[in-house]
Design an enzyme around this catalytic site. Structure first.
Site, short mmCIF file in Angstrom:
data_model
loop_
_atom_site.label_atom_id
_atom_site.label_comp_id
_atom_site.label_asym_id
_atom_site.label_seq_id
_atom_site.Cartn_x
_atom_site.Cartn_y
_atom_site.Cartn_z
N ASP A 74 25.38 58.78 -119.59
CA ASP A 74 23.96 58.54 -119.34
C ASP A 74 23.29 59.84 -118.89
OD1 ASP A 74 21.46 57.10 -118.39
OD2 ASP A 74 22.74 55.38 -118.84
N HIS A 79 17.71 57.06 -114.76
CA HIS A 79 18.32 56.08 -115.67
C HIS A 79 19.83 55.95 -115.43
CE1 HIS A 79 19.72 54.40 -119.55
NE2 HIS A 79 18.53 53.84 -119.61
N SER A 127 19.12 48.75 -121.91
CA SER A 127 19.87 49.69 -121.07
C SER A 127 20.30 49.04 -119.77
CB SER A 127 19.00 50.91 -120.73
OG SER A 127 19.09 51.90 -121.71
#
Length: 764
Positions: free
Chosen positions: A146, A219, A548
């Site tokens: 990620d 994220h 996600s």
């Protein structure tokens, strides 16, 4: 290829000795006779390093005075695949193509990146089922590919954790604002991969990001904490979404962070290097909340690399993508991948908009302050003037201060990021924003971390609001109700990508759904919750949406199952999750699909087998297992050439004369459009008993419209654990149909278990 994280509102939206690969990215040089690119080049060769060395030596000899012409070697892959990545000129590529054993080549690209209450909604409880002392004690290592990780975050504290397992082979790499001491007994590995990204985009700007595993964006911290974050009490977003505590699905797991995603996305070469290293390091599960467009598996780097992981008994979970509700948009469709769709939980953040007609419009908001009463509204020409293009979407510099100051501004979704619209409204003096969904976004109510008071409104209420405006009405009031629980759920999110899969229509995709809307999880201190540079706020936990967010839920749950059933293959874990998934909501009604309308039932092309049920998944009764050979035979059934199959196999593989059927826990029945009466398709499946030693299952069929289904035998009698029995399902076209698809299920029922497989019939 660059990948982008699969979450909504993103601002941009290996040793196989017989093969080697290049992944190459475009580099523009004004004084060069041709462009340099990075290619994936597969060749049959016994010694990868020898051919790489030979290539370098020959080219350096020929181009001693031409630095531009020298190839740039980025990574050597030894685990997920065998090969390397490099930047080459067209002539250098031709040299490789003319080498003995050359198979194929394709260029690098950018891919896109596609929780305090989730555990309660999913039925996880301390001391019970998957959260008992035994299942939480074993070491399961989760690799997260990620945007990196925030090592000081409270979710990654290692209090009371045992020493790092001796089998771990990874490292904690130093880099900008990241030292070896940044890791602990929770975060046991951290690496960064950026050579591919920089060959496409240019050098990373370290004023906004870090050439290290540190997460500058949020994220990666969010997904890692969702999968395996430690228990954090009283976590919230400015007091909203506060539960008893925030925790990852398997909070006792170790985390290895592989940063391969940056400001503009994730390069294939970097993602492959991350997966390759994760396999070498010894992870048990890999989480990939990213992907690109659907493509044949032999030119899909994630599919190829994940095949290598699967061969090492590593479970790989991927996000399905955020391109819904359009059909056939699902990404990451290879059968050895777990493809995860996004759904709602029962937690909402309601806000009420009252208009002059007395009507109440119910929206969603993360604003917690006082409401607004009888404020004037501004929209389009009344917000930007007659000559301002894009004012209806509130794009940058489209609004005029003299028209919106002190008003509630209405903005349509689309043509820009949602939080950026709020930024424009705030900069021009607006006091609040009503963000209205268009027909393409439907009734989805996303709660975004806006920089001003804002309410997300669905399409139907949006029509009511705009009709009210058309009648020259100009005032509205807003009330904010904070956090509420008990809404009807789950519901499949409209943005979640849909099947059928373009790359593999013979497999039902996505596989399963998990919470992905308005998910609270950890966040980077270097990024604002809105991802806007003008936003000075910093938070420990943020609320965002996307597949996600759904993917790491499945990642963590798979880790839980692996901790209980350490000898299960990735296919067995996937089967357990799929055959126990729920198709009904908390009202005991069919799960709905927000993309088709709030009252429409979801189908297998929306959520696969259904919504994940962790407690049932740990004890599925029967499982459908698959081996590497089974998957290779599947590729044979796709008429792949021996060269294409070699991309996945460790050695030359000869396809059998009859490949058989892939033992997948779902059924995709593809009929020709206008199929004749009595057209017959049959599939064979084999189930393994992982429940009671002596048990009996009876088949129950929910027939899809237009198709008759016959199961032989109708009863399966097992005498011992791990016994395997086979059955055949025959589908007979009852009549020609004009509709594109219909759905049903085959359920094997015993006195303790229900083992459900979805059926998706498609008239091509």
């Amino acid at each position: 290829m660059l990948f982008f994280p699969f979450y909504d509102n993103h601002p941009m939206m290996f040793a196989r000795s017989l093969l080697f690969l290049f992944f190459v990215s475009i580099s523009f040089t004004s004084n060069a006779s041709s462009l340099k690119q990075t290619y994936v080049i597969h060749t049959v060769k016994a010694n990868t390093k020898h051919i790489v060395t030979s290539l370098l030596n020959s080219l350096q000899t020929e181009n001693l005075n031409d630095d531009f012409a020298l190839p740039e070697i980025h990574y050597i892959y030894e685990n997920a695949m065998s090969g390397f990545s490099a930047t080459l000129t067209d002539d250098q590529l031709e040299t490789v193509k003319n080498s003995e054993g050359f198979i194929s080549a394709y260029p690098d690209e950018l891919l896109s990146l596609h929780t305090t209450h989730s555990y309660e909604f999913l039925g996880l409880e301390f001391g019970v089922g998957l959260w008992n002392e035994t299942s939480l004690a074993s070491d399961v290592i989760i690799g997260v590919v990620d945007t990196g990780i925030s090592p000081e975050h409270v979710s990654f504290r290692d209090t009371h954790m045992t020493p790092v397992p001796s089998r771990w082979r990874g490292s904690c790499d130093e880099g900008t604002n990241f030292s070896s001491s940044s890791c602990n007994k929770k975060i046991i590995g951290a690496r960064a991969y950026y050579k591919g990204y920089e060959s496409i985009v240019g050098k990373i700007n370290e004023t906004t990001d870090f050439r290290s595993a540190r997460d500058a964006q949020g994220h990666g911290t969010h997904t890692a904490s969702t999968a395996a974050g430690s228990i954090v009490r009283k976590a919230s977003y400015f007091g909203l979404a506060k539960g008893r505590f925030a925790t990852g699905m398997r909070f006792s797991s170790r985390i290895a962070a592989y940063k391969a995603c940056w400001a503009l996305g994730c390069a294939n070469t970097d993602v492959l290097a991350a997966i390759d290293q994760a396999i070498s390091d010894g992870v048990d599960v890999i989480s990939l909340s990213l992907g690109g467009s659907s493509r044949p598996f032999y030119v899909d780097p994630i599919a190829i690399a994940a095949f290598g992981a699967m061969q090492k008994n590593i479970f790989v979970s991927c996000s399905a993508g955020n391109s819904g509700p359009a059909k056939s948009t699902v990404s990451n469709g290879a059968p050895w991948l777990m493809t995860v769709a996004a759904s709602y939980t029962d937690r909402t953040f309601p806000a009420i908009v009252r208009i002059g007609t007395g009507e109440k419009l119910v929206g969603s908001s993360l604003y917690k302050g006082k409401g607004f009463k009888n404020l004037p509204l501004a929209f389009n020409t009344t917000a930007g003037g007659g000559g301002s293009a894009g004012a209806e979407f509130c794009i940058r510099n489209s609004l005029k201060r003299e028209l919106v100051e002190g008003k509630i501004v209405i903005c349509l979704r689309g043509v820009g990021g949602r939080t950026a619209k709020g930024e424009e409204v705030k900069e021009k003096g607006g006091v609040a924003m009503l963000l209205v969904s268009r027909e393409t976004e439907g009734e989805e109510l996303l709660a975004d971390p806006h920089v001003l008071p804002a309410v997300s409104i669905g399409f139907s209420d949006g029509i009511v609001l705009l009709k009210y405006l058309a009648g020259n009405a100009t005032f509205a009031s807003i009330g904010f109700r904070g956090t509420e629980y008990g809404a009807r759920a789950p519901i499949v999110a409209a943005f979640s990508s849909r099947g059928p899969s373009v790359a593999g229509p013979e497999i039902v995709k996505p596989d399963i759904s998990a919470p992905g809307l308005n998910i609270l999880a950890g966040w980077s201190p270097f990024s604002s919750p809105s991802l806007l540079r003008s936003d000075p706020r910093r938070v420990q936990f943020n609320i965002i949406s996307g597949t996600s967010m759904a993917c790491p839920h499945i990642t963590g749950i798979a880790a839980l199952i692996k901790s209980v059933h350490g000898d299960w293959s990735p296919a067995m874990i996937k089967s357990a999750l799929l055959t126990t998934a729920s198709t009904t909501d908390n009202r005991n009604q069919p799960i709905r699909d927000m993309g088709a309308g709030p009252n429409s039932a979801a189908t297998a092309f929306d959520f696969g087998a259904g919504h994940v049920d962790p407690t049932r998944a740990v004890d599925p009764g029967l499982v459908y297992d698959l081996s590497t050979v089974d998957y290779l035979n599947y590729l044979c059934s796709l008429n792949y050439t021996s060269e294409r199959i070699l991309l996945f196999s460790a050695t030359n593989y000869t396809c059998p004369s009859s490949t058989g059927d892939l033992n997948y826990p779902s059924f995709a029945v593809n009929l020709a459009n206008g199929a004749k009466l009595n057209t017959v398709i049959s599939y064979k499946r084999t189930v393994t008993n992982v429940g009671s030693p002596a048990c009996e299952y009876m088949a129950h069929v929910e027939e899809p419209k237009g198709v008759k289904v016959r199961v032989e035998p109708m009863v399966l009698k097992f005498q011992k654990v791990r016994e395997r029995l086979s059955y055949t399902v025959t589908f007979v076209a009852e009549a020609a149909r004009d509709s594109s698809s219909s759905f049903g299920a085959l359920v094997w029922i015993s006195d303790k278990h229900k083992v459900r497989s979805p059926i998706a019939v498609t008239w091509e």
